[in-house]
Scaffold this motif. Structure first.
Motif, PDB file in Angstrom:
ATOM      1  N   GLY A  87       0.810  -1.205   0.000  1.00 54.53           N
ATOM      2  CA  GLY A  87       0.000   0.000   0.000  1.00 54.53           C
ATOM      3  C   GLY A  87       0.848   1.260   0.000  1.00 54.53           C
ATOM      4  N   PRO A  88       0.189   2.383  -0.235  1.00 56.85           N
ATOM      5  CA  PRO A  88       0.914   3.652  -0.308  1.00 56.85           C
ATOM      6  C   PRO A  88       1.394   4.098   1.071  1.00 56.85           C
ATOM      7  N   PHE A  89       2.448   4.884   1.071  1.00 56.90           N
ATOM      8  CA  PHE A  89       2.968   5.479   2.302  1.00 56.90           C
ATOM      9  C   PHE A  89       3.265   6.939   2.029  1.00 56.90           C
ATOM     10  N   THR A  90       2.706   7.822   2.838  1.00 58.10           N
ATOM     11  CA  THR A  90       2.881   9.252   2.607  1.00 58.10           C
ATOM     12  C   THR A  90       3.515   9.973   3.789  1.00 58.10           C
ATOM     13  N   GLY A  91       3.821   9.253   4.850  1.00 56.91           N
ATOM     14  CA  GLY A  91       4.395   9.888   6.032  1.00 56.91           C
ATOM     15  C   GLY A  91       5.880  10.187   5.855  1.00 56.91           C
ATOM     16  N   PRO A  92       6.479  10.734   6.905  1.00 56.78           N
ATOM     17  CA  PRO A  92       7.917  11.015   6.853  1.00 56.78           C
ATOM     18  C   PRO A  92       8.727   9.722   6.842  1.00 56.78           C
ATOM     19  N   ASP A 134       9.543   3.019  -0.653  1.00 59.54           N
ATOM     20  CA  ASP A 134       8.963   1.931  -1.445  1.00 59.54           C
ATOM     21  C   ASP A 134       9.999   0.890  -1.836  1.00 59.54           C
ATOM     22  N   THR A 135      11.050   0.776  -1.043  1.00 60.91           N
ATOM     23  CA  THR A 135      12.113  -0.193  -1.298  1.00 60.91           C
ATOM     24  C   THR A 135      12.215  -1.155  -0.131  1.00 60.91           C
ATOM     25  N   LEU A 136      12.331  -2.427  -0.451  1.00 56.86           N
ATOM     26  CA  LEU A 136      12.608  -3.456   0.537  1.00 56.86           C
ATOM     27  C   LEU A 136      14.121  -3.644   0.543  1.00 56.86           C
ATOM     28  N   TYR A 137      14.754  -3.393   1.670  1.00 55.91           N
ATOM     29  CA  TYR A 137      16.207  -3.517   1.805  1.00 55.91           C
ATOM     30  C   TYR A 137      16.506  -4.873   2.405  1.00 55.91           C
ATOM     31  N   VAL A 138      17.393  -5.633   1.756  1.00 63.22           N
ATOM     32  CA  VAL A 138      17.704  -6.970   2.248  1.00 63.22           C
ATOM     33  C   VAL A 138      19.215  -7.110   2.361  1.00 63.22           C
TER      34      VAL A 138
END
Length: 168
Positions: free
Chosen positions: A6-11, A34-38
């Protein structure tokens, strides 16, 4: 729906800003929220399974940044493989490295060694803050339900992948 769906608009959480600065290869065009860091060690079989589990999501547009480290010790063996990941520029190269990391090595210069050492220090610091034992693969992302940076282990298990990323 998963915690990262889902979207994220917070800091942007401070922890996500910090991991975004770590050296690695970004696969996709998403911004840091919007990045998954692995974080992975190229010798870790669980890291390879996690990468395989993420491929269908990447095929659907998920942005993943693979951050190599030498978490399993023996840097003389692991660092050249991890450095090949640092030098990767695209998904095709990462797929090949993850399929057979021993066939993909890159000699290290001082900057490469510093990048890998910094990645490892970040990994240890994150787990120390979370009061958990360190390990790989370790995933970091903005949790859509809380708006906070989150650390998750276990992406090598399908149920954990679904908890984070939802169903395809």
């Amino acid at each position: 729906n998963g915690s990262f769906v889902g979207p994220f608009t917070g800091p942007t959480p401070t922890s996500i800003k910090a991991i975004d600065e770590r050296s690695g290869v970004k696969l996709g065009k998403g911004d840091m929220n919007d990045t998954l860091y692995v974080m992975v060690d190229p010798r870790c079989p669980y890291c390879h399974q996690a990468y395989e589990n993420l491929k269908p999501y990447m095929d659907k547009g998920l942005t993943v940044k693979i951050i190599p480290t030498v978490a399993l010790g023996n840097p003389t063996q692991g660092a050249p493989m991890a450095n090949a990941m640092l030098k990767a520029t695209n998904r095709t190269e990462m797929d090949a490295i993850m399929a057979d990391p021993t066939a993909h090595t890159a000699p290290l210069n001082d900057a490469d060694k510093t990048a890998l050492d910094t990645n490892l220090a970040f990994l240890f610091a994150a787990f120390e803050q979370a009061k958990q034992n360190p390990g790989v693969p370790a995933a970091f992302f903005v949790d859509r339900k809380t708006g906070k940076g989150r650390l998750v282990m276990g992406l090598y298990e399908q149920n954990v992948v679904k908890e984070v990323l939802g169903d395809l």
